[in-house]
Scaffold this motif. Structure first.
Motif, PDB file in Angstrom:
ATOM      1  N   UNK A 525      83.495 -37.469 -93.195  1.00  0.00           N
ATOM      2  CA  UNK A 525      83.940 -38.703 -92.504  1.00  0.00           C
ATOM      3  C   UNK A 525      84.374 -38.494 -91.051  1.00  0.00           C
ATOM      4  N   UNK A 526      84.095 -39.523 -90.424  1.00  0.00           N
ATOM      5  CA  UNK A 526      84.295 -39.679 -88.973  1.00  0.00           C
ATOM      6  C   UNK A 526      85.480 -40.490 -88.449  1.00  0.00           C
ATOM      7  N   UNK A 527      86.338 -40.890 -89.264  1.00  0.00           N
ATOM      8  CA  UNK A 527      87.216 -41.999 -88.860  1.00  0.00           C
ATOM      9  C   UNK A 527      88.752 -40.804 -88.638  1.00  0.00           C
ATOM     10  N   UNK A 528      89.614 -41.245 -87.688  1.00  0.00           N
ATOM     11  CA  UNK A 528      90.635 -40.445 -87.414  1.00  0.00           C
ATOM     12  C   UNK A 528      91.525 -40.173 -88.751  1.00  0.00           C
ATOM     13  N   UNK A 529      91.631 -41.248 -89.758  1.00  0.00           N
ATOM     14  CA  UNK A 529      92.459 -41.121 -91.030  1.00  0.00           C
ATOM     15  C   UNK A 529      91.747 -39.605 -91.790  1.00  0.00           C
ATOM     16  N   UNK A 530      90.542 -39.397 -91.505  1.00  0.00           N
ATOM     17  CA  UNK A 530      89.775 -38.281 -92.200  1.00  0.00           C
ATOM     18  C   UNK A 530      89.806 -36.901 -91.522  1.00  0.00           C
ATOM     19  N   UNK A 531      90.563 -36.885 -90.507  1.00  0.00           N
ATOM     20  CA  UNK A 531      90.552 -35.890 -89.713  1.00  0.00           C
ATOM     21  C   UNK A 531      91.917 -35.010 -89.267  1.00  0.00           C
ATOM     22  N   UNK A 532      91.978 -33.767 -89.758  1.00  0.00           N
ATOM     23  CA  UNK A 532      93.285 -33.119 -89.292  1.00  0.00           C
ATOM     24  C   UNK A 532      92.882 -31.909 -88.553  1.00  0.00           C
TER      25      UNK A 532
END
Length: 647
Positions: A525-532
């Motif tokens: 996923x490429x959205x910020x809520x799917x990136x840590x």
């Protein structure tokens, strides 16, 4: 008729000879050892009843005729003392052979070829110098001349002749030497032994340095040995003769003359020779320390290092040419030689978790060949894993497993090809339409992208968490932060400026190259809520440097024993492009802000967490009990942090 009878007799005699040699014709499982030296090898000790029990797997090739013993030169017999000449006594070669057959497979037999002369210098075995020695130095010792005459006046040639006969039956595996009393103080002794060794191998058509030579020490100083000073010279033999191994004599009982070993000393000495030879063949006859296991970080098949029930580590090192060996495990331990001449040490109780270490051999640093090597502290290091009470979370289980995939790409930022690893969860290949959230995870200073995969046990931790439904299936990207070397400013360089530049290229490399590559080549996923993003130590610093100024790209941030280098009392509102200036805005954007630390690392992370809390910045503070700045801390941090992600 007479001629026919003679032919029949010859054939009959040949048949008897062949019968006598039955079972040994060119047999690779018939191991031959040549035994040479002076009186302690010859056999100085009384023969006891237990010494007369023979075994069909231990043979002696008689080097001379002994009618009273029923032996004829050049023939094989079941070995029992005397092994040397007709009236000698118990030799260490005897218990060498007995111990060898005790521990070797049943199909292997051992044969001894024994030539020794009491009181002789090593020169008696020099093929060029023996006659000069016998005619001069030995001339005043008629008994030595008689012993030499028993071998045709040339002990070396008799040894070669017998060894050639032995080679028709089996394979020469080594040489046993005990000599030196008559050469005490002779610093040229190692070179003289090497010449004899080289001559023997050449005359027997053996490749140079192809077999070991086991040389025993003389009666030790702890027994008041008259020639104990020679042991210092004997100890240097492996430096001259690479295949030499020195057998220690400490603790072996001597008789009152302090030159010869007692019968019990001879028996134990023979066993020590065998223990050393067997170890070189991969057979360790020393019992393992009680309640110990091989460390999980050992190289395949290696029984040492071992870890006992008290979390002490036991090391055993084969370094025959070394005069001093130490183990550096943060603390230095002096290693000592055991009875077989192997270097050993048992550490104090170690903290659970992963430890880097190396060996110091005569002042030089080496990795342990018995251990796997790991990149850490800016170099390849040996490593040892000490069991932890909570190790179940990073122990493999019979569950679905993910994969760690190796990736290479050309980095314009770094100007070279870069490698990074990608962990994909067990379900990644099952449903090819599913996309996964992604965690970008960084190593610390002095390590690289291998750290989390190898020392950190990332894939095992994640597989277990996902199987237990404690963590969401996710992709994890582990890349090189450019901090593999240890931070060290150049001469004249400003330390603060140097610190800013250390690993500074990582942020553009991650944002402009690794993330686009990952999103193009993996189903993430490429959205910020799917990136840590998270990192340990300096990787935590890089995480703050990268993620906090880019909160449009990251919603989960973790620092494990690492964070920003700023003063929270004065700089909190301005650092990282003002990321903390508005606490409500920060809390809305960052779903998890995790700060983890080992209990023994001090208070700086707690101080930082308290400052964030005071400023209204939501954060999760985690302490790893009874750990310091080490991999067990970071494994636990990963275990805790990933359970909070993407929920």
């Amino acid at each position: 008729m007479k001629q026919t009878t003679n032919i029949l007799l010859i054939l009959f005699g040949l048949g008897l000879s062949l019968f006598a040699q039955k079972g040994f014709a060119q047999d690779p499982n018939f191991h031959i050892y040549l035994c040479i030296g002076q009186s302690n090898m010859e056999g100085p000790a009384p023969i006891g009843p237990q010494d007369t029990i023979s075994n069909k797997r231990l043979k002696l090739l008689s080097a001379l005729d002994c009618p009273e013993l029923g032996r004829t030169m050049g023939n094989w017999y079941d070995a029992k003392p005397p092994l040397c000449r007709c009236n000698t006594r118990l030799s260490p070669a005897d218990y060498f052979g007995r111990t060898m057959i005790q521990y070797l497979p049943e199909k292997i037999s051992v044969g001894l070829v024994h030539v020794a002369v009491a009181g002789s210098k090593i020169e008696i075995f020099d093929k060029e110098l023996y006659k000069t020695y016998l005619d001069t130095s030995a001339a005043s010792r008629p008994w030595m001349i008689r012993m030499s005459d028993a071998y045709g006046g040339n002990p070396y040639q008799r040894l070669v002749d017998m060894a050639r006969i032995a080679q028709q039956n089996g394979v020469i595996k080594g040489i046993l030497l005990h000599q030196g009393e008559s050469n005490t103080g002779d610093k040229a002794w190692p070179a003289k032994v090497k010449k004899i060794y080289d001559d023997l191998l050449a005359d027997l058509k053996l490749a140079p340095n192809s077999i070991p030579l086991l040389a025993g020490e003389l009666v030790n100083a702890d027994q008041g040995g008259k020639c104990a000073s020679m042991n210092e010279i004997i100890a240097t033999l492996p430096q001259t003769l690479p295949r030499a191994m020195v057998i220690p004599s400490f603790g072996l009982e001597a008789v009152p003359d302090k030159l010869h070993f007692s019968a019990e000393g001879i028996r134990k000495f023979g066993k020590r020779y065998a223990a050393r030879m067997l170890y070189s063949m991969g057979v360790d006859i020393e019992a393992y320390p009680a309640q110990s296991i091989a460390a999980e970080t050992n190289a395949p098949g290696m029984p040492y290092p071992r870890v006992d029930a008290e979390n002490r580590a036991v090391f055993k090192i084969d370094a025959p040419a070394a005069s001093n060996v130490q183990l550096d495990l943060g603390k230095k331990y002096d290693m000592v030689k055991n009875e077989a001449g192997l270097w050993t040490v048992t550490t104090e109780t170690l903290q659970p978790g992963f430890h880097y270490y190396y060996l110091l051999i005569d002042g030089y640093r080496f990795s342990d060949p018995a251990s796997e090597s790991f990149f850490g502290i800016g170099k390849m290091m040996s490593g040892i894993e000490i069991p932890a009470p909570d190790q179940a979370f990073y122990a493999p289980r019979d569950i679905p497993h993910g994969q760690v995939r190796e990736n290479y790409y050309y980095s314009a930022v770094m100007g070279k090809y870069e490698r990074f690893f990608v962990y994909t969860p067990p379900s990644y290949d099952g449903n090819t339409s599913e996309k996964f959230p992604v965690l970008y995870l960084q190593h610390g200073m002095g390590e690289d992208e291998r750290g989390w995969v190898e020392q950190g046990k990332l894939s095992i931790i994640m597989d277990n968490l996902i199987a237990d439904k404690k963590a969401k299936p996710m992709v994890i990207v582990i890349s090189d932060g450019g901090t593999g070397g240890m931070f060290k400013p150049a001469v004249g360089e400003d330390v603060n400026e140097a610190r800013k530049q250390f690993g500074a290229k990582f942020t553009p490399m991650l944002l402009d190259e690794i993330i686009p590559y990952t999103e193009k080549n993996f189903r993430v996923k490429t959205d910020r809520l799917s990136r840590a993003m998270a990192g340990l130590s300096w990787g935590g610093f890089q995480t703050f440097q990268t993620a906090l100024p880019n909160l449009d790209k990251f919603a989960y941030i973790g620092g494990f024993s690492g964070a920003g280098m700023f003063n929270p009392e004065t700089e909190l509102k301005t650092v990282y492009n003002g990321a903390f200036a508005n606490s409500a805005d920060f809390n809305k954007k960052v779903k998890v802000f995790f700060l983890g630390i080992g209990a023994h690392e001090g208070q700086r992370t707690k101080t930082l967490s308290d400052a964030f809390t005071k400023a209204g910045i939501n954060n999760t503070y985690y302490v790893s009990e009874n750990t310091a700045h080490e991999w067990l801390t970071w494994r636990r941090c990963l275990y805790q942090f990933t359970q909070t992600l993407f929920k």
